[in-house]
Enzyme design. Structure first.
Site, PDB file in Angstrom:
ATOM      1  N   ARG A   1     -13.564 -10.336  -1.157  1.00 32.60           N
ATOM      2  CA  ARG A   1     -13.986  -9.155  -1.906  1.00 32.60           C
ATOM      3  C   ARG A   1     -14.414  -9.562  -3.314  1.00 32.60           C
ATOM      4  NH1 ARG A   1      -9.133  -4.968   0.018  1.00 32.60           N
ATOM      5  NH2 ARG A   1      -9.732  -4.954   2.229  1.00 32.60           N
TER       6      ARG A   1
ATOM      7  N   ASP B   1     -19.953  -4.690   5.894  1.00 32.53           N
ATOM      8  CA  ASP B   1     -18.498  -4.765   5.781  1.00 32.53           C
ATOM      9  C   ASP B   1     -18.113  -6.148   5.249  1.00 32.53           C
ATOM     10  OD1 ASP B   1     -15.837  -4.035   5.915  1.00 32.53           O
ATOM     11  OD2 ASP B   1     -15.951  -3.275   7.958  1.00 32.53           O
TER      12      ASP B   1
ATOM     13  N   GLU C   1     -12.198   4.332   9.769  1.00 30.93           N
ATOM     14  CA  GLU C   1     -11.242   4.387   8.661  1.00 30.93           C
ATOM     15  C   GLU C   1     -12.005   4.608   7.357  1.00 30.93           C
ATOM     16  OE1 GLU C   1      -8.806   0.896   8.488  1.00 30.93           O
ATOM     17  OE2 GLU C   1      -7.592   1.482  10.202  1.00 30.93           O
ATOM     18  N   GLU C   2     -11.344   5.184   6.368  1.00 31.68           N
ATOM     19  CA  GLU C   2     -11.771   5.208   4.962  1.00 31.68           C
ATOM     20  C   GLU C   2     -13.240   5.599   4.769  1.00 31.68           C
ATOM     21  OE1 GLU C   2      -8.565   1.921   3.349  1.00 31.68           O
ATOM     22  OE2 GLU C   2     -10.596   1.249   3.840  1.00 31.68           O
TER      23      GLU C   2
ATOM     24  N   ASP D   1       0.800  -1.227   0.000  1.00 24.73           N
ATOM     25  CA  ASP D   1       0.000   0.000   0.000  1.00 24.73           C
ATOM     26  C   ASP D   1       0.833   1.277   0.000  1.00 24.73           C
ATOM     27  OD1 ASP D   1      -2.383  -1.401   0.036  1.00 24.73           O
ATOM     28  OD2 ASP D   1      -2.497  -1.423   2.222  1.00 24.73           O
TER      29      ASP D   1
ATOM     30  N   TYR E   1     -12.867  -2.048  -2.971  1.00 26.00           N
ATOM     31  CA  TYR E   1     -13.375  -0.850  -2.311  1.00 26.00           C
ATOM     32  C   TYR E   1     -14.582  -0.301  -3.078  1.00 26.00           C
ATOM     33  CZ  TYR E   1      -9.332  -0.225   0.832  1.00 26.00           C
ATOM     34  OH  TYR E   1      -8.390  -0.360   1.813  1.00 26.00           O
TER      35      TYR E   1
END
Length: 470
Positions: free
Chosen positions: A372, A326, A278-279, A152, A406
């Site tokens: 994901r 989530d 976060e985010e 990252d 994301y």
């Protein structure tokens, strides 16, 4: 003709040609002076609208270039000075379904083109256009430096933007700022972009406004200072931004900063019942800003921060609905939690979003509860406040057999209409860690916007075949 005569003849010819060239130069100079000093011109050919000097040179002769360039510069300055700060005066449009808005096919095209390796993409608009944004890895998918781009944070990452639905290439991308975490938004007059860079224990943020650095913020917990990874939102020039510094798997220190023209007006520590932030994915309406975030420590339900940019205050809670959004997450329970994290995310998570608008509420989430993959939008009326609220409608965006990643919210606040059209994007991650036959990790983007019609659905995968890269 003897040699002396040849020399005389050649010299005479050269003298005549030189005299003619001088006369032509004098005439050309006179014409140029006349054109510049002429008070008006009834030219039948219209001036091009290009404001870029290189574009103007392509479309005009040199002596006209200077005139056009000066004129366009004046127009740009006048337009910027006359623009007003954006005010969030409208509510959300009714959402009955989602239509395709943009798709860049970056990985497919990158199989044989100079497409940049990216992750953490988003979309953000200004009064003139909407653009794709992402954090580049400073290399192309086919480049040898793409080995190791699963990581990252590095010195080679920067926030770039490029035209909507085009892939990010070395030719069409604009660098906004340098760093490995970012946010960006337009206040109606100019754009503010924030990039965070540095080592994990000593990172700092640089706030850019109107393409110039204005303010810096240093780490306060010395543990990966980070921010939203999608657009911020401005109300009458005030742009709240959520930062976190501290553990990703334990207590961390979250702050909300309020900026105006890149300068800090105020900051405050997180208040309310959210335990970890976060985010955040933010949107604005009716003079307020709502941010749906990621609790990476404990929560499979998402924390929400509601910000008043006028008073520069905020509060926080969790989405009450038992529809967990989530990833990873357990199966949906019968009753949700409004003020506490719902356990089951195993110290992990993914960036996500929601539009929380009473009966017009929609939640986005991966279809898989463990990885994901897949993506769906669910209409869950009163999800923010009702701990027993359930989906009443849904739309598949990406099938569970395809990778996602994301996701986040954005809106075109300058579009015509009596309400704001809700929009979102989904990151379609390819490469490592799931596809480890290649050395790189990158993504493409698909984005959707709301419709009042009941539209059909389709699968919108990344579509690249990994075997073509081997």
């Amino acid at each position: 003709m003897n040699p002396n005569q040849k020399i005389l003849c050649t010299s005479a010819t050269a003298l005549v040609i030189g005299t003619i060239a001088v006369l032509i130069g004098i005439v050309n100079l006179g014409l140029n002076i006349g054109l510049h000093l002429k008070p008006s011109c009834n030219c039948s050919r219209s001036q091009p609208e290009a404001t870029n000097a290189s574009q103007t040179i392509i479309n005009n002769y040199y002596n006209e270039t200077n005139i056009t360039q000066i004129s366009n510069t004046n127009i740009q300055v006048e337009e910027r000075a006359s623009r007003e700060f954006n005010n969030l005066t409208k509510g959300l449009c009714t959402i009955n379904s989602w239509h395709i808005y943009g798709k860049d096919n970056a990985v497919r095209i990158g199989e044989d083109s100079d497409v940049l390796v990216t992750r953490e993409p988003y979309v953000s608009c200004d009064p003139d256009e909407c653009r794709f944004y992402a954090l580049s890895q400073g290399t192309t998918i086919r480049g040898k430096h793409s080995n190791g781009t699963i990581h990252d944070r590095s010195q080679y990452r920067d926030l770039i933007s490029w035209p909507l639905s085009s892939p990010p290439t070395v030719y069409n991308s604009r660098v906004e700022c340098i760093g490995w975490s970012s946010t960006s938004c337009h206040d109606g007059r100019a754009r503010m972009s924030i990039c965070i860079s540095g080592p994990n224990n000593n990172a700092s943020a640089v706030i850019w406004y109107n393409r110039r650095p204005v303010t810096e913020i240093n780490t306060w917990a010395r543990n990966i200072l980070r921010t939203q990874e999608s657009e911020c939102v401005c109300q009458n020039g005030v742009c709240p931004v959520v930062f976190t510094d501290g553990s990703a798997t334990g207590p961390a220190e979250t702050r909300i900063y309020y900026f105006k023209e890149g300068k800090i007006l105020k900051w405050e520590p997180l208040t309310g019942t959210a335990k970890h932030i976060e985010e955040c994915s933010c949107y604005g309406e009716q003079a307020g800003v709502t941010c749906t975030c990621r609790d990476n420590w404990q929560g499979s339900n998402r924390p929400v921060i509601q910000i008043d940019p006028v008073a520069m205050t905020h509060t926080s809670q969790y989405i009450c609905s038992p529809v967990l959004t989530d990833n990873p997450r357990p199966n949906d329970p019968t009753v949700g939690k409004c003020n506490d994290p719902y356990p089951g995310n195993n110290n992990n998570g993914v960036k996500g979003f929601s539009y929380l608008d009473g009966g017009n509420t929609w939640l986005g989430r991966t279809i898989s509860i463990a990885s994901r993959s897949g993506y769906e939008m669910l209409k869950v009326p009163n999800a923010l406040t009702d701990d027993r609220s359930k989906p009443t409608q849904g739309q598949t965006i990406v099938l569970n057999t395809d990778w996602s990643g994301y996701s986040g919210s954005f809106m075109d606040y300058w579009a015509e209409g009596e309400c704001y059209r809700a929009c979102f994007y989904v990151e379609l991650i390819r490469g490592r860690p799931k596809e480890d036959k290649v050395w790189w990790t990158s993504n493409s983007i698909v984005s959707m916007c709301s419709s009042t019609e009941f539209l059909g659905q389709w699968n919108w995968p990344d579509g690249a075949k990994i075997e073509y890269f081997l």
